[in-house]
Scaffold this motif. Structure first.
Motif, PDB file in Angstrom:
ATOM      1  N   ASN A   1     -93.402  38.932 -83.429  1.00  0.00           N
ATOM      2  CA  ASN A   1     -93.657  40.188 -84.125  1.00  0.00           C
ATOM      3  C   ASN A   1     -95.162  40.422 -84.224  1.00  0.00           C
ATOM      4  O   ASN A   1     -95.766  40.175 -85.273  1.00  0.00           O
ATOM      5  CB  ASN A   1     -93.011  40.156 -85.514  1.00  0.00           C
ATOM      6  N   TRP A   2     -95.774  40.868 -83.132  1.00  0.00           N
ATOM      7  CA  TRP A   2     -97.210  41.152 -83.126  1.00  0.00           C
ATOM      8  C   TRP A   2     -97.460  42.522 -83.729  1.00  0.00           C
ATOM      9  O   TRP A   2     -96.954  43.522 -83.230  1.00  0.00           O
ATOM     10  CB  TRP A   2     -97.755  41.141 -81.693  1.00  0.00           C
ATOM     11  N   LEU A   3     -98.234  42.563 -84.782  1.00  0.00           N
ATOM     12  CA  LEU A   3     -98.701  43.822 -85.328  1.00  0.00           C
ATOM     13  C   LEU A   3     -99.979  44.208 -84.599  1.00  0.00           C
ATOM     14  O   LEU A   3    -100.606  43.370 -83.952  1.00  0.00           O
ATOM     15  CB  LEU A   3     -98.956  43.688 -86.836  1.00  0.00           C
ATOM     16  N   THR A   4    -100.383  45.473 -84.740  1.00  0.00           N
ATOM     17  CA  THR A   4    -101.612  45.928 -84.089  1.00  0.00           C
ATOM     18  C   THR A   4    -102.573  46.568 -85.084  1.00  0.00           C
ATOM     19  O   THR A   4    -103.512  47.243 -84.685  1.00  0.00           O
ATOM     20  CB  THR A   4    -101.294  46.933 -82.961  1.00  0.00           C
ATOM     21  N   ASN A   5    -102.323  46.337 -86.363  1.00  0.00           N
ATOM     22  CA  ASN A   5    -103.140  46.937 -87.409  1.00  0.00           C
ATOM     23  C   ASN A   5    -103.424  45.885 -88.485  1.00  0.00           C
ATOM     24  O   ASN A   5    -102.489  45.344 -89.092  1.00  0.00           O
ATOM     25  CB  ASN A   5    -102.395  48.140 -87.997  1.00  0.00           C
ATOM     26  N   VAL A   6    -104.688  45.615 -88.713  1.00  0.00           N
ATOM     27  CA  VAL A   6    -105.089  44.579 -89.664  1.00  0.00           C
ATOM     28  C   VAL A   6    -104.697  44.964 -91.098  1.00  0.00           C
ATOM     29  O   VAL A   6    -104.229  44.116 -91.864  1.00  0.00           O
ATOM     30  CB  VAL A   6    -106.607  44.292 -89.560  1.00  0.00           C
ATOM     31  N   GLU A   7    -104.860  46.217 -91.453  1.00  0.00           N
ATOM     32  CA  GLU A   7    -104.523  46.653 -92.814  1.00  0.00           C
ATOM     33  C   GLU A   7    -103.025  46.500 -93.091  1.00  0.00           C
ATOM     34  O   GLU A   7    -102.627  46.099 -94.181  1.00  0.00           O
ATOM     35  CB  GLU A   7    -104.984  48.101 -93.041  1.00  0.00           C
ATOM     36  N   GLU A   8    -102.206  46.825 -92.107  1.00  0.00           N
ATOM     37  CA  GLU A   8    -100.764  46.630 -92.252  1.00  0.00           C
ATOM     38  C   GLU A   8    -100.454  45.132 -92.408  1.00  0.00           C
ATOM     39  O   GLU A   8     -99.627  44.741 -93.233  1.00  0.00           O
ATOM     40  CB  GLU A   8    -100.042  47.191 -91.029  1.00  0.00           C
ATOM     41  N   ALA A   9    -101.135  44.315 -91.633  1.00  0.00           N
ATOM     42  CA  ALA A   9    -100.939  42.860 -91.716  1.00  0.00           C
ATOM     43  C   ALA A   9    -101.330  42.333 -93.095  1.00  0.00           C
ATOM     44  O   ALA A   9    -100.686  41.421 -93.616  1.00  0.00           O
ATOM     45  CB  ALA A   9    -101.749  42.170 -90.633  1.00  0.00           C
ATOM     46  N   GLN A  10    -102.372  42.892 -93.688  1.00  0.00           N
ATOM     47  CA  GLN A  10    -102.792  42.470 -95.031  1.00  0.00           C
ATOM     48  C   GLN A  10    -101.690  42.728 -96.045  1.00  0.00           C
ATOM     49  O   GLN A  10    -101.444  41.895 -96.921  1.00  0.00           O
ATOM     50  CB  GLN A  10    -104.072  43.201 -95.431  1.00  0.00           C
ATOM     51  N   LYS A  11    -101.019  43.869 -95.923  1.00  0.00           N
ATOM     52  CA  LYS A  11     -99.916  44.177 -96.838  1.00  0.00           C
ATOM     53  C   LYS A  11     -98.780  43.170 -96.680  1.00  0.00           C
ATOM     54  O   LYS A  11     -98.232  42.672 -97.664  1.00  0.00           O
ATOM     55  CB  LYS A  11     -99.400  45.591 -96.585  1.00  0.00           C
ATOM     56  N   VAL A  12     -98.446  42.855 -95.430  1.00  0.00           N
ATOM     57  CA  VAL A  12     -97.389  41.882 -95.164  1.00  0.00           C
ATOM     58  C   VAL A  12     -97.812  40.502 -95.661  1.00  0.00           C
ATOM     59  O   VAL A  12     -97.023  39.767 -96.253  1.00  0.00           O
ATOM     60  CB  VAL A  12     -97.043  41.845 -93.651  1.00  0.00           C
ATOM     61  N   SER A  13     -99.071  40.163 -95.444  1.00  0.00           N
ATOM     62  CA  SER A  13     -99.599  38.870 -95.877  1.00  0.00           C
ATOM     63  C   SER A  13     -99.512  38.711 -97.393  1.00  0.00           C
ATOM     64  O   SER A  13     -99.147  37.641 -97.893  1.00  0.00           O
ATOM     65  CB  SER A  13    -101.047  38.721 -95.402  1.00  0.00           C
ATOM     66  N   LYS A  14     -99.828  39.762 -98.115  1.00  0.00           N
ATOM     67  CA  LYS A  14     -99.735  39.707 -99.579  1.00  0.00           C
ATOM     68  C   LYS A  14     -98.294  39.492-100.029  1.00  0.00           C
ATOM     69  O   LYS A  14     -98.032  38.706-100.944  1.00  0.00           O
ATOM     70  CB  LYS A  14    -100.281  40.993-100.196  1.00  0.00           C
ATOM     71  N   LYS A  15     -97.347  40.192 -99.382  1.00  0.00           N
ATOM     72  CA  LYS A  15     -95.941  40.081 -99.760  1.00  0.00           C
ATOM     73  C   LYS A  15     -95.358  38.721 -99.419  1.00  0.00           C
ATOM     74  O   LYS A  15     -94.550  38.180-100.162  1.00  0.00           O
ATOM     75  CB  LYS A  15     -95.112  41.167 -99.071  1.00  0.00           C
ATOM     76  N   THR A  16     -95.743  38.171 -98.282  1.00  0.00           N
ATOM     77  CA  THR A  16     -95.133  36.934 -97.784  1.00  0.00           C
ATOM     78  C   THR A  16     -95.946  35.688 -98.101  1.00  0.00           C
ATOM     79  O   THR A  16     -95.464  34.578 -97.878  1.00  0.00           O
ATOM     80  CB  THR A  16     -94.949  37.012 -96.257  1.00  0.00           C
TER      81      THR A  16
END
Length: 149
Positions: free
Chosen positions: A26-41
């Protein structure tokens, strides 16, 4: 005739399955979106800078490291982000290229490819590894992952 069709179907299905390991990641291409996922997980972000169409070490690293079963297992411990910096204009959209260029300027100022960064959920770099040798030894890259899990 029936057997010929079955053999053809099996051949096509196995070649389709073996095509590209990226479809399992599951490669994302947006760092800001990844930050949101990182905070949740509560998982660190693994940011991968690549020049997919021109960078020979990137192509070797993809085949030897990212396409391996071992990486697939370890990838579950990270939020994956790929920032591609291709030369061909048909690989990614102009908008994605502009975004990727801004991320390269911000987080990969040396423009080293391939480069892997570990970011925390705020987007702050924690660790990095750059390059890939023609010796094709992935042990340093797996050690990099292991120390950041």
């Amino acid at each position: 005739m029936k057997y010929l069709l079955i053999i053809a179907f099996l051949g096509l299905s196995t070649s389709t399955y073996a095509q590209d390991n990226d479809m399992f990641l599951n490669w994302l291409t947006n760092v800001e979106e990844a930050q949101k996922v990182s905070k949740k997980t509560n998982k660190p972000i693994l940011l991968y800078f690549t020049g997919s169409d021109w960078c020979s070490p990137c192509k070797m690293l993809k085949k030897d490291f990212f396409d391996s079963e071992e990486f697939r297992k370890k990838s579950e411990e990270f939020v994956l982000v790929m920032i591609d910096y291709p030369r061909r204009t048909d690989i990614i959209t102009p908008e994605q290229f502009a975004y990727n260029k801004s991320i390269v300027a911000k987080l990969n100022r040396s423009r080293t490819f391939p480069k892997l960064l570990i970011l925390n959920h705020n987007g702050k770099p924690q660790d990095e590894i750059s390059g890939y040798s023609s010796l094709r030894d992935t042990s340093n890259h797996f050690a990099f992952l292991n120390r950041n899990i």
